[in-house]
Motif scaffolding. Structure first.
Motif, short mmCIF file in Angstrom:
data_model
loop_
_atom_site.label_atom_id
_atom_site.label_comp_id
_atom_site.label_asym_id
_atom_site.label_seq_id
_atom_site.Cartn_x
_atom_site.Cartn_y
_atom_site.Cartn_z
N GLU A 103 0.84 -1.20 0.00
CA GLU A 103 0.00 0.00 0.00
C GLU A 103 0.87 1.25 0.00
O GLU A 103 0.54 2.24 -0.63
N ARG A 104 1.96 1.17 0.72
CA ARG A 104 2.88 2.32 0.80
C ARG A 104 3.39 2.70 -0.59
O ARG A 104 3.45 3.87 -0.94
N LEU A 106 1.92 1.95 -3.48
CA LEU A 106 0.78 2.46 -4.25
C LEU A 106 0.45 3.90 -3.84
O LEU A 106 0.17 4.74 -4.69
N ASN A 107 0.46 4.17 -2.56
CA ASN A 107 0.17 5.53 -2.08
C ASN A 107 1.25 6.51 -2.48
O ASN A 107 0.95 7.65 -2.82
N ARG A 108 2.50 6.08 -2.42
CA ARG A 108 3.60 6.96 -2.81
C ARG A 108 3.49 7.30 -4.28
O ARG A 108 3.67 8.44 -4.69
N SER A 110 0.75 7.28 -6.00
CA SER A 110 -0.42 8.14 -6.13
C SER A 110 -0.09 9.58 -5.72
O SER A 110 -0.49 10.52 -6.37
N ALA A 111 0.66 9.71 -4.64
CA ALA A 111 1.05 11.04 -4.17
C ALA A 111 1.92 11.73 -5.22
O ALA A 111 1.79 12.93 -5.47
#
Length: 130
Positions: A103-104, A106-108, A110-111
């Motif tokens: 998730e980290r 994917l979130n990074r 996305s960010a």
């Protein structure tokens, strides 16, 4: 960003999916050369593999999972060894795998996308003001 989208954009980009309907559409199969590229790319991103499934024509040969090698999914030693074992066993296989994308990550990603979009919008606003 979703896992499949991330894999498409960062791992499978410019590779030939050999799944012509013999398996679920969501599962991508690659030639030996392309799968080697997949393994290189996932190692760079720190992505793991839970299982690796090669096919010869329409038939599964075997399945290897990270537990078989007593390694974490993200440890490249296990999936490189499994790939090597399969290559020795049979040539011209089609390879698929199930991937672990954190998730980290994917979130990074996305960010980073959001930051790039924000920067592009700000640049566009400055251009429009002039």
């Amino acid at each position: 960003m979703e896992k499949t989208e991330f894999l498409e954009q960062n791992i499978f980009q410019n590779l030939n999916n050999l799944n012509d309907g013999f398996d679920s559409d969501s599962i991508q199969y690659f030639s030996e050369a392309d799968f080697e590229t997949v393994l290189e790319r996932i190692e760079q991103f720190g992505i793991g593999i839970y299982e690796m499934k090669p096919r010869l024509d329409e038939d599964f040969l075997d399945v290897k999972v990270n537990e078989d090698y007593r390694k974490k999914a993200t440890d490249p030693k296990w999936y490189k060894r499994a790939f090597s074992d399969f290559k020795k066993q049979q040539a011209n296989l089609k390879y698929s795998a199930s991937y672990k994308v954190s998730e980290r990550l994917l979130n990074r990603k996305s960010a980073a996308d959001i930051a790039n979009e924000s920067a592009a919008q700000a640049e566009e606003e400055i251009t429009n003001e002039e």
